[in-house]
Design a protein around this motif. Structure first.
Motif, PDB file in Angstrom:
ATOM      1  N   SER A   1       0.828  -1.202   0.000  1.00 27.59           N
ATOM      2  CA  SER A   1       0.000   0.000   0.000  1.00 27.59           C
ATOM      3  C   SER A   1       0.862   1.251   0.000  1.00 27.59           C
ATOM      4  CB  SER A   1      -0.899   0.038   1.234  1.00 27.59           C
ATOM      5  OG  SER A   1      -1.590  -1.177   1.362  1.00 27.59           O
TER       6      SER A   1
ATOM      7  N   ALA B   1      -4.682   3.346  -0.067  1.00 25.70           N
ATOM      8  CA  ALA B   1      -4.744   2.841  -1.436  1.00 25.70           C
ATOM      9  C   ALA B   1      -3.688   1.765  -1.598  1.00 25.70           C
ATOM     10  CB  ALA B   1      -4.510   3.970  -2.420  1.00 25.70           C
ATOM     11  N   ASP B   2      -4.070   0.690  -2.268  1.00 22.20           N
ATOM     12  CA  ASP B   2      -3.135  -0.394  -2.518  1.00 22.20           C
ATOM     13  C   ASP B   2      -2.430  -0.160  -3.850  1.00 22.20           C
ATOM     14  OD1 ASP B   2      -3.989  -1.501  -0.245  1.00 22.20           O
ATOM     15  OD2 ASP B   2      -5.127  -3.133  -1.171  1.00 22.20           O
ATOM     16  N   ILE B   3      -1.129  -0.342  -3.856  1.00 18.01           N
ATOM     17  CA  ILE B   3      -0.418  -0.330  -5.127  1.00 18.01           C
ATOM     18  C   ILE B   3      -0.661  -1.668  -5.820  1.00 18.01           C
ATOM     19  CG2 ILE B   3       1.819  -0.035  -6.237  1.00 18.01           C
ATOM     20  CD1 ILE B   3       2.718   1.391  -3.654  1.00 18.01           C
TER      21      ILE B   3
ATOM     22  N   SER C   1      -2.702  -5.587  -4.924  1.00 20.81           N
ATOM     23  CA  SER C   1      -3.492  -6.356  -3.970  1.00 20.81           C
ATOM     24  C   SER C   1      -3.655  -7.793  -4.437  1.00 20.81           C
ATOM     25  CB  SER C   1      -4.892  -5.745  -3.806  1.00 20.81           C
ATOM     26  OG  SER C   1      -5.024  -4.532  -4.474  1.00 20.81           O
TER      27      SER C   1
ATOM     28  N   GLY D   1       2.376  -1.950 -11.075  1.00 20.96           N
ATOM     29  CA  GLY D   1       2.886  -2.480  -9.814  1.00 20.96           C
ATOM     30  C   GLY D   1       3.905  -3.599  -9.972  1.00 20.96           C
TER      31      GLY D   1
ATOM     32  N   ALA E   1      -3.407  -2.835 -13.104  1.00 24.63           N
ATOM     33  CA  ALA E   1      -3.808  -1.979 -11.983  1.00 24.63           C
ATOM     34  C   ALA E   1      -3.618  -2.677 -10.636  1.00 24.63           C
ATOM     35  CB  ALA E   1      -5.249  -1.505 -12.147  1.00 24.63           C
ATOM     36  N   GLY E   2      -2.480  -3.340 -10.481  1.00 23.40           N
ATOM     37  CA  GLY E   2      -2.142  -3.918  -9.189  1.00 23.40           C
ATOM     38  C   GLY E   2      -2.767  -5.256  -8.898  1.00 23.40           C
TER      39      GLY E   2
ATOM     40  N   PRO F   1      -3.305   4.378  -8.224  1.00 26.29           N
ATOM     41  CA  PRO F   1      -3.750   3.556  -7.090  1.00 26.29           C
ATOM     42  C   PRO F   1      -4.887   4.164  -6.274  1.00 26.29           C
ATOM     43  CG  PRO F   1      -1.378   3.497  -7.240  1.00 26.29           C
ATOM     44  CD  PRO F   1      -1.850   4.434  -8.312  1.00 26.29           C
TER      45      PRO F   1
ATOM     46  N   ARG G   1      -8.710   3.919  -8.055  1.00 24.49           N
ATOM     47  CA  ARG G   1      -9.114   2.714  -8.771  1.00 24.49           C
ATOM     48  C   ARG G   1     -10.567   2.308  -8.501  1.00 24.49           C
ATOM     49  NH1 ARG G   1      -3.478  -0.329  -7.743  1.00 24.49           N
ATOM     50  NH2 ARG G   1      -2.362   0.526  -9.513  1.00 24.49           N
TER      51      ARG G   1
ATOM     52  N   ALA H   1       2.221   6.906 -13.372  1.00 26.15           N
ATOM     53  CA  ALA H   1       0.999   6.128 -13.217  1.00 26.15           C
ATOM     54  C   ALA H   1       0.142   6.187 -14.471  1.00 26.15           C
ATOM     55  CB  ALA H   1       0.207   6.647 -12.017  1.00 26.15           C
TER      56      ALA H   1
END
Lengths: 598, 283
Positions: free
Chosen positions: A23, A29-31, A33, A54, A239-240, A286, A289, B282
């Motif tokens: 995170s 927010a999680d980078i 998960s 990520g 997206a992680g 992150p 999302r 990003a």
């Protein structure tokens, strides 16, 4: 969460990652998960995803490390029964470098410029193998140097990093990683800075070393084409989150997740010329999302069910996908005929270069190059790094330092230094740089950057300038509101569009593109390439400098191959890529992953 | 979109610095109007102690310290501001030129600054003042000249970093005039380090000017001046410390304020750079 999958003999996994979560510090927010995958001894797994997905965060977590601003908040990373995430600091120190090795992206930054190559190697042995005798050390070092393809003689180890080429530096990093015969090697985009031939050689070395030492490897990359022939299995990240995993050949043959299919459709193919299809939109940061399937805002097959996080679904044979609506069947792509390339005989070229020579100090970079660019055509200038392709492009712009020769635009001689050219001449040739974030002034708004160019070349008042800026932004598919943004507020692809808009606003005849997509993700690259092809159909002439031959197939009408400052082969794109004559062209194409018929 | 970063602590530092700077400036500006006595009026005992009406007591001749403080800030403040500003403008112009032009121009300018840097600042100023007199304008000019080489070196260095970026090359290719490239493309990108350096120069200038007054080469008595006051009243430091300490505190507060602002600006800018950089990655 992706469950474990098993293909082939059920050997015990070397590495198990379960529910890994990293995170942002301070923000909720999680980078990344729920990351889960396994790796068996001797296996190479590719971890692919766009920038910001990520990948590097996961790579760092495998060594029990989180970059500044991030913190590991959950999950387990188990290497041979040791949970790395809950290990003591001293255990981690013993682990890193000895049992898990890391190969970073930029060899120039990873090697200490003040230490000799031998000292780098000694340092690792001093820390992790203090009990070795001098003879054993020398033996080990010589062996690993030979393994990574570096000269094993002591004179080489006396050199400093700056005395090596980029490929050699990367091999030194490989030697450092494999020196202690680690169980697991984490490679974080180690070939990004290398040209296509060197890249192929380094990848071959990685494969060879993993096989020989039986080490598992995680190869992180943003480029599917790089990992295609290297890895056994692929983990696709978006997206992680892991969206799909499969054996490499299965993934390329039958991708199930809409995102994976989008990535593959955006990828140029050296074998066939086709339209590159970009995935619309871009991934959220992150903190932005939201809930549900992370891909749903860009997905073509999304429904209400996608508002819930999709469960992990096994598709058999180690193929898993996180999607409510997995697509089946192989990926069909529209192949098109090669453009009308040969029908240029007789017409006067738009731009002619005759006998261009350039030196850098005493070194000859270009030696007597002749080049013709015909109106409305896209010519690709290809070659490995150091072949002189950027030097030639810059010489055409008048940015060369020590250039001689003749440059004719519509039969009119042009000054070889930009200072000698008039405003009208400058307008007709425009240049787009490789790195968009450095090519736009960070302190000026997009509208001001474009408006200044328009007013510089055309007698416009304030209202006309604004209209011109808006029209040009529309041409590069950017909203008019982009004019009020600073470059840093835009994504890399959007920045490159602004750079293209800056070139287009003065209505040039010739656009020189210097590796303009090499800093971009594959999907963004597809959108930019399609934009350029549309402009070409409106009559713009392009000189496209690149080392990516697959991309050449998709965009170029003609190809000019440069080696050591001289043209070795040129011709229509299709025939040249299908049956190259010159050995150098063959080596380039072979390095790009295509078998060359002899 | 602005992300809701926890920006308050750093901004608080900037705000504190600005408040200190403006407070001391206001004190010096409005002081002469608010002073209860004239700056050279003998109204009490030499080194007379503070009381309810005479807050900081009397100085070595029996003059009201509060009145002298209110009168004596303006010279040191405007002179330090003027010399730092002059050094910034001249030094930045020369430095940008050196960094952008390169080659012989650069070499000549670097040699010039090296020669100037070889003189110790204070000795140079003392030499000029003792030879040519103690007019405020001359002192400002001399201090500015002593500061210019540092600014040139800084501006040259950061310009060289910016000038090799592609957007400057693009501006050259478009045929923009050199002045436009220097002042519109390059200057905004090197403004932050220059502003930070300005804050640091301000504190150097204050200490140098106060030092000059202390040594007797600045403002002539009986005019009130913070630096001079420290010198005049140091003999009575044990008897009546406020006469010497009060100007020290004010000079210190002003220098602290300038430093906090300089550092605040640089941190603010670094954070903006980091935030937008992260965003680019990003996207």
């Amino acid at each position: 969460m992706p469950a474990e999958f098993a293909i082939g003999p059920a050997s015990a996994p070397l590495l198990r990652v379960e529910g890994l979560r990293v995170s942002l510090t301070g923000a909720r927010a999680d980078i990344v998960s729920d990351i889960g995958f396994t790796l068996r001894p001797g296996e190479i797994v590719g971890l692919v995803g766009e920038s910001g997905s990520g990948k590097s965060t996961i790579a760092a977590a495998l060594l029990g490390h989180a970059r500044k601003g991030a913190v590991i908040t959950g999950g387990r990373v188990i290497l041979d029964d040791l949970d790395i995430l809950s290990a003591e600091a001293s255990a981690l120190r013993d682990l890193r470098g000895a049992r898990v090795a890391h190969v970073p992206q930029d060899p120039g930054a990873a090697l200490n410029p003040m230490l000799r190559i031998g000292a780098h190697l000694d340092e690792v042995l001093d820390v992790h193998a203090p009990g070795m005798t001098p003879d054993q050390r020398v033996e080990r070092v010589v062996a690993v140097m030979a393994d990574v393809g570096l000269p094993p003689d002591p004179a080489f180890r006396q050199r400093f990093p700056h005395q090596l080429s980029g490929g050699q530096q990367q091999r030194v990093l490989l030697a450092l990683a494999f020196l202690l015969r680690p169980r697991l090697v984490v490679l974080d985009e180690p070939t990004t800075a290398l040209d296509v031939v060197t890249k192929a050689q380094v990848l071959e070395t990685v494969r060879h070393l993993c096989r020989r030492q039986g080490a598992g490897a995680l190869y992180v990359s943003h480029d599917l084409s790089v990992v295609r022939d290297l890895v056994d299995r692929l983990v696709v990240l978006y997206a992680g989150r892991v969206v799909e995993t499969a054996a490499s050949h299965t993934l390329f043959a039958e991708p199930r997740h809409p995102y994976t299919r989008g990535l593959l459709a955006a990828m140029p193919d050296i074998a066939v010329r086709r339209h590159l299809l970009a995935v619309p939109g871009h991934a959220a940061a992150p903190a932005a999302r939201g809930e549900g399937c992370p891909f749903r805002s860009r997905c073509a097959v999304t429904t209400d069910r996608c508002l819930d996080l999709p469960p992990w679904q096994e598709q058999g044979r180690g193929h898993g996908v996180a999607c409510h609506h997995p697509v089946s069947g192989s990926l069909a792509v529209a192949v098109e005929q090669t453009g009308p390339a040969a029908g240029t005989g007789g017409r006067e070229p738009l731009l002619s270069v005759r006998g261009a020579t350039a030196r850098y100090g005493k070194q000859v970079v270009l030696s007597g190059v002749d080049l013709d660019l015909h109106a409305g055509e896209c010519t690709a200038l290809v070659g490995a790094s150091g072949s002189g392709k950027t030097t030639l492009a810059r010489a055409i712009m008048g940015l060369g330092e020590d250039v001689a020769g003749t440059l004719l635009l519509d039969g009119v001689a042009q000054g070889l230094r930009e200072g000698l050219r008039g405003t009208a001449q400058r307008r007709r040739i425009q240049y787009i740089f490789q790195n968009p974030s450095r090519a736009l002034n960070p302190r000026q708004k997009v509208g001001d950057i474009l408006g200044a160019v328009a007013r510089h070349f055309l007698p416009l008042d304030r209202g006309q300038t604004a209209a011109c800026v808006a029209a040009t932004l529309a041409k590069v598919a950017l909203p008019a509101s982009a004019a009020d943004r600073f470059p840093a507020e835009l994504s890399g692809g959007e920045q490159q569009r602004v750079a293209i808009a800056r070139a287009l606003i003065c209505e040039p005849d010739l656009l020189i593109c210097d590796e303009i997509t090499s800093a971009l993700d594959v999907s963004v690259q597809a959108a930019i390439v399609e934009l350029l092809r549309g402009l070409q159909q409106e009559g713009l002439t392009l000189l496209f400098v690149t080392h990516d031959l697959a991309l050449v197939r998709s965009i170029a009408d003609r190809v000019v191959v440069l080696n050591a400052g001289a043209i070795v082969e040129q011709g229509a794109a299709g025939p040249l890529l299908d049956c190259p004559h010159h050995p150098y062209t063959r080596s380039l194409i072979a390095a790009s992953g295509r078998a060359v018929a002899s | 979109m602005r992300l809701p970063f926890p920006t308050l602590p750093r901004e608080r530092q900037l705000r504190l610095g600005l408040a200190l700077l403006l407070g001391v400036l206001l004190f010096a500006l409005a002081g002469p109007v608010m002073a209860p006595h004239a700056q050279d009026a003998l109204v009490g005992q030499p080194y007379g102690a503070p009381s309810d009406t005479v807050w900081l007591g009397y100085d070595y001749l029996g003059r009201d310290v509060v009145s002298r403080l209110l009168h004596g800030g303006w010279t040191v403040l405007w002179m330090s501001l003027a010399s730092a500003l002059a050094a910034l403008v001249v030094g930045a112009a020369i430095g940008i030129l050196a960094g952008f032009a390169g080659r012989r121009t650069d070499q000549a300018i670097v040699w010039g600054t090296d020669v100037l840097l070889a003189f110790p600042d204070l000795i140079l100023v003392l030499l000029v003042v003792s030879m040519l007199g103690r007019e405020p304008g001359l002192i400002v000019l001399t201090v500015a000249i002593a500061f210019v080489p540092g600014v040139v070196r800084l501006a040259r260095g950061v310009t060289m970093g910016v000038a090799r970026l592609e957007f400057v090359e693009a501006a050259r290719l478009l045929g923009y005039p050199a002045t436009r490239i220097l002042f519109r493309e390059i200057l905004p990108n090197i403004a932050t380090p220059l502003l930070v350096h300005f804050g640091i120069m301000l504190t150097w200038a204050i200490s140098m000017l106060a030092g000059l007054s202390f040594l007797g080469y600045g403002v002539a008595p009986p005019t009130a001046d913070w630096g001079l006051m420290i010198n005049e009243n140091r003999a009575g430091l044990v008897l009546q410390p406020w006469a010497a300490l009060a100007p020290v505190v004010l000079i210190g507060l002003f220098a602290l304020g300038a430093n906090l602002v300089a550092e605040g600006v640089s941190r603010l800018n670094a954070r903006i750079g980091a935030a937008t950089g992260g965003k680019t990655n990003a996207g």
